[in-house]
Motif scaffolding. Structure first.
Motif, short mmCIF file in Angstrom:
data_model
loop_
_atom_site.label_atom_id
_atom_site.label_comp_id
_atom_site.label_asym_id
_atom_site.label_seq_id
_atom_site.Cartn_x
_atom_site.Cartn_y
_atom_site.Cartn_z
N ASN A 292 5.26 31.13 -47.54
CA ASN A 292 4.29 30.43 -46.72
C ASN A 292 3.42 31.54 -46.13
O ASN A 292 3.88 32.31 -45.29
CB ASN A 292 5.00 29.65 -45.63
CG ASN A 292 4.00 28.94 -44.74
OD1 ASN A 292 3.39 29.55 -43.88
ND2 ASN A 292 3.83 27.65 -44.97
N VAL A 293 2.18 31.63 -46.58
CA VAL A 293 1.36 32.82 -46.28
C VAL A 293 1.18 33.07 -44.77
O VAL A 293 1.45 34.18 -44.31
CB VAL A 293 0.02 32.78 -47.04
CG1 VAL A 293 -0.85 33.97 -46.65
CG2 VAL A 293 0.27 32.79 -48.53
N ARG A 370 14.08 35.34 -38.36
CA ARG A 370 14.08 33.87 -38.47
C ARG A 370 13.20 33.39 -39.61
O ARG A 370 13.58 32.56 -40.41
CB ARG A 370 13.52 33.27 -37.18
CG ARG A 370 14.53 32.79 -36.23
CD ARG A 370 13.84 32.06 -35.11
NE ARG A 370 13.86 30.63 -35.35
CZ ARG A 370 14.92 29.88 -35.18
NH1 ARG A 370 16.05 30.42 -34.80
NH2 ARG A 370 14.89 28.59 -35.40
N ILE A 371 11.98 33.94 -39.64
CA ILE A 371 11.03 33.47 -40.65
C ILE A 371 11.56 33.79 -42.06
O ILE A 371 11.54 32.94 -42.95
CB ILE A 371 9.63 34.10 -40.45
CG1 ILE A 371 9.05 33.65 -39.11
CG2 ILE A 371 8.70 33.74 -41.60
CD1 ILE A 371 7.74 34.31 -38.73
N VAL A 372 12.06 35.02 -42.23
CA VAL A 372 12.51 35.41 -43.57
C VAL A 372 13.78 34.64 -43.97
O VAL A 372 13.86 34.10 -45.08
CB VAL A 372 12.77 36.94 -43.63
CG1 VAL A 372 13.35 37.32 -44.98
CG2 VAL A 372 11.49 37.69 -43.39
N TYR A 375 13.23 30.27 -43.23
CA TYR A 375 12.12 29.58 -43.90
C TYR A 375 11.88 30.08 -45.33
O TYR A 375 11.24 29.42 -46.11
CB TYR A 375 10.83 29.72 -43.10
CG TYR A 375 10.93 29.14 -41.70
CD1 TYR A 375 10.66 27.79 -41.48
CD2 TYR A 375 11.31 29.93 -40.63
CE1 TYR A 375 10.77 27.25 -40.21
CE2 TYR A 375 11.42 29.38 -39.36
CZ TYR A 375 11.15 28.05 -39.15
OH TYR A 375 11.26 27.52 -37.90
N HIS A 376 12.37 31.29 -45.64
CA HIS A 376 12.14 31.81 -46.99
C HIS A 376 13.44 32.10 -47.73
O HIS A 376 13.40 32.59 -48.85
CB HIS A 376 11.29 33.09 -46.94
CG HIS A 376 9.88 32.84 -46.52
ND1 HIS A 376 9.49 32.77 -45.21
CD2 HIS A 376 8.76 32.61 -47.24
CE1 HIS A 376 8.21 32.53 -45.13
NE2 HIS A 376 7.73 32.42 -46.35
N GLN A 377 14.55 31.83 -47.09
CA GLN A 377 15.87 32.09 -47.68
C GLN A 377 16.03 33.50 -48.21
O GLN A 377 16.64 33.73 -49.25
CB GLN A 377 16.14 31.07 -48.80
CG GLN A 377 16.22 29.68 -48.24
CD GLN A 377 16.60 28.68 -49.29
OE1 GLN A 377 16.11 28.74 -50.41
NE2 GLN A 377 17.46 27.76 -48.95
N GLY A 378 15.43 34.43 -47.48
CA GLY A 378 15.54 35.83 -47.88
C GLY A 378 16.34 36.60 -46.84
O GLY A 378 17.12 36.01 -46.10
N LYS A 398 13.63 35.83 -52.87
CA LYS A 398 14.05 35.45 -54.22
C LYS A 398 12.79 35.30 -55.06
O LYS A 398 11.86 34.61 -54.65
CB LYS A 398 14.83 34.15 -54.18
CG LYS A 398 16.21 34.37 -53.65
CD LYS A 398 17.12 33.23 -54.04
CE LYS A 398 18.53 33.51 -53.54
NZ LYS A 398 19.25 32.31 -53.22
N SER A 399 12.80 35.93 -56.22
CA SER A 399 11.57 35.87 -57.02
C SER A 399 11.48 34.57 -57.81
O SER A 399 10.46 34.21 -58.31
CB SER A 399 11.51 37.06 -57.97
OG SER A 399 12.59 37.00 -58.86
N ASN A 400 12.58 33.86 -57.89
CA ASN A 400 12.56 32.66 -58.71
C ASN A 400 13.54 31.67 -58.11
O ASN A 400 14.66 31.54 -58.57
CB ASN A 400 13.00 33.04 -60.13
CG ASN A 400 12.86 31.89 -61.06
OD1 ASN A 400 12.25 30.89 -60.71
ND2 ASN A 400 13.45 32.00 -62.24
N MET A 401 13.11 31.02 -57.02
CA MET A 401 14.13 30.24 -56.34
C MET A 401 13.75 28.78 -56.17
O MET A 401 12.59 28.41 -56.23
CB MET A 401 14.41 30.84 -54.97
CG MET A 401 13.26 30.75 -54.01
SD MET A 401 13.80 31.48 -52.46
CE MET A 401 12.68 30.69 -51.33
N THR A 402 14.76 27.97 -55.98
CA THR A 402 14.51 26.56 -55.65
C THR A 402 14.53 26.45 -54.14
O THR A 402 15.46 26.93 -53.50
CB THR A 402 15.60 25.65 -56.24
OG1 THR A 402 16.81 26.36 -56.13
CG2 THR A 402 15.29 25.26 -57.65
N TYR A 403 13.54 25.84 -53.58
CA TYR A 403 13.36 25.87 -52.14
C TYR A 403 14.15 24.79 -51.42
O TYR A 403 14.00 23.62 -51.67
CB TYR A 403 11.87 25.72 -51.85
CG TYR A 403 11.57 25.65 -50.37
CD1 TYR A 403 12.07 26.62 -49.50
CD2 TYR A 403 10.78 24.63 -49.85
CE1 TYR A 403 11.80 26.57 -48.15
CE2 TYR A 403 10.50 24.58 -48.50
CZ TYR A 403 11.02 25.54 -47.65
OH TYR A 403 10.75 25.48 -46.32
#
Ligand code: ATP
Ligand code: MG
Length: 409
Positions: A292-293, A370-372, A375-378, A398-403
């Motif tokens: 999410n930019v 928190r954001i990473v 919200y980004h599962q990183g 994750k470069s190829n993930m299901t959100y």
């Protein structure tokens, strides 16, 4: 002293207390066990000596004998008497179903050899020194009395371990429950405050935008630099409100080329800081990730701002985007040549409220985390740091993930 140093100090103090309590309780039960063991040895010796006396006794009447037997048996602990060839002569305090041993009728003696062998072994392990009975008969035979701790002593030995483990399990569960409820309270505060901020900013921003438009059309100022600057500032305000509203609800992620997203933000950021700080951006220009930019820009901004703060006067900030093909991950490593972070604080820096800056709030990195993570599962961590040399923060996406967002909205 900041709250985290205080927390750490308290952790050490409480740990010290816990070790002290556990140590004292183990020491005390050990002391009790030793005392009871000595008493049991005395009882075993008395039992052995009275057995010896009974054997040496001339014929006396039955009543007297059974009286002596009952006194002897009240003294006993589990014991086995063996002769010098290790044949069992008599025993007491063991499982009577394993034998129908009969002292009077020696030939009928019958006992479970495995059970008695094991018991004897256990007794020898506990008290290797037997009590020796000199029979003073014709062959000057000797008997050896082996004995073991009574059930009371055995239980007393293990009791503190069971008790301390139960207390430890209880404390761990209690800590887990309170920790998770504290975390969910924090979540609610974060989300609620963010939503409220976005909401409060919304109205004045819309009206500011309308005013700018009105000024432009009324005075025909479309190209005026002042109006353009105003427009930029209003846009910036809009971005801020947008970030807050996104953190207060479930943000939508899109596939983006990570390098492009980072590059765009770094270009925006670098012209706003001292030109003595050099920015270098390198790495993989293709790898994509779901981001999410506006929120991700906030992440980069927090880390870059910290890097700028850590650099005394001039320095370099290097950002590298790397793909980890094996794990389908993207690494974004941000390295500065600043003051560095002590190793013990690698995790603490992400705690809300932890700051070493005079005018810092200690919120930047906890928000980043928190954001990473939510919200980004990183993940984000301090990869490396050396005092006086610099620090590398690593963001992993994750470069190829299901959100699947995990946040509360
Ligand atoms: N690149 C870095 N180099 C050295 N120390 C750092 C770096 N990044 C973070 N820190 C340390 O971590 C602390 C916490 O950072 P964080 O961004 O959470 O809060 P802050 O920058 O102090 O305040 P703010 O809420 O304004 O961001 C900083 O005060 C600093 O001590
Ligand atoms: Mg900061």
């Amino acid at each position: 002293m900041n709250p985290y140093q205080r927390k750490r100090r308290w952790k050490f103090i409480l740990l010290g207390f816990a070790i002290l309590i556990a140590g004292a309780s183990l020491w005390y039960t050990n002391y009790l066990v030793r005392n009871i063991s000595t008493a049991e040895r005395t009882r075993a010796e008395l039992w052995a000596r009275s057995t010896q006396s009974i054997i040496a006794m001339p014929d006396v009447n039955d009543e007297y004998i059974s009286f002596i037997y009952s006194i002897r048996d009240s003294l006993s602990v589990p014991a086995i008497v063996v002769d010098s060839a290790e044949n069992i002569v008599t025993w007491r305090g063991l499982d009577s179903t394993k034998t129908n041993f009969d002292l009077e009728a020696d030939s009928k003696k019958k006992y479970d050899p495995k059970y008695f062998k094991n018991q004897l072994k256990a007794m020898k392990a506990q008290h290797p020194e037997p009590i020796i009975l000199e029979l003073n008969n014709l062959s000057n035979e000797k008997w050896f009395v082996y004995y073991k701790d009574s059930i009371l002593v055995t239980q007393l030995k293990v009791f503190p371990y069971i008790q301390l483990s139960l207390i430890a399990i209880f404390l761990l569960i209690a800590y887990g429950v309170f920790n998770s409820s504290r975390k969910s309270e924090q979540d609610q505060v974060w989300v609620g405050l963010a939503k409220e901020t976005a909401h409060q900013l919304g109205t004045p921003i819309s009206s500011l935008m309308a005013w700018v438009e009105l000024l432009k059309s009324k005075f025909n100022l479309s190209d005026d630099s002042m109006i353009l600057e105003m427009e930029n500032d209003v846009k910036r305000l809009e971005t801020v409100a947008d970030r807050f509203s996104k953190i207060g609800s479930k943000p939508i992620l899109h596939n983006h080329v990570v390098y492009d997203v980072v590059e765009e933000y770094v270009n925006y950021f670098k012209v706003r800081v001292s030109d003595k700080i050099q920015f270098i951006l390198i790495g993989d220009k293709q790898v994509e990730a779901l981001v999410n930019v506006p929120l991700f820009d906030w992440v980069i901004e927090n880390i870059l701002k910290n890097a700028v703060n850590a650099i005394d006067n001039e320095g370099i900030i290097k950002i590298e985007v790397k793909e980890n093909l094996v794990k389908e991950q993207v690494f974004i490593d941000i390295t500065d040549t600043g003051s560095g972070i002590p190793k013990k604080d690698f995790d603490t820096v992400f705690q809300p409220g932890y700051t070493t800056r005079k005018r810092g709030w200690g919120l930047g990195l906890s928000l980043t985390k928190r954001i990473v993570e939510n919200y980004h599962q990183g993940s984000v961590s301090v990869k490396d740091s050396e005092i006086g040399k610099g620090t590398t923060f690593r963001i992993v996406l994750k470069s190829n993930m299901t959100y699947e967002p995990t946040t509360t909205s």
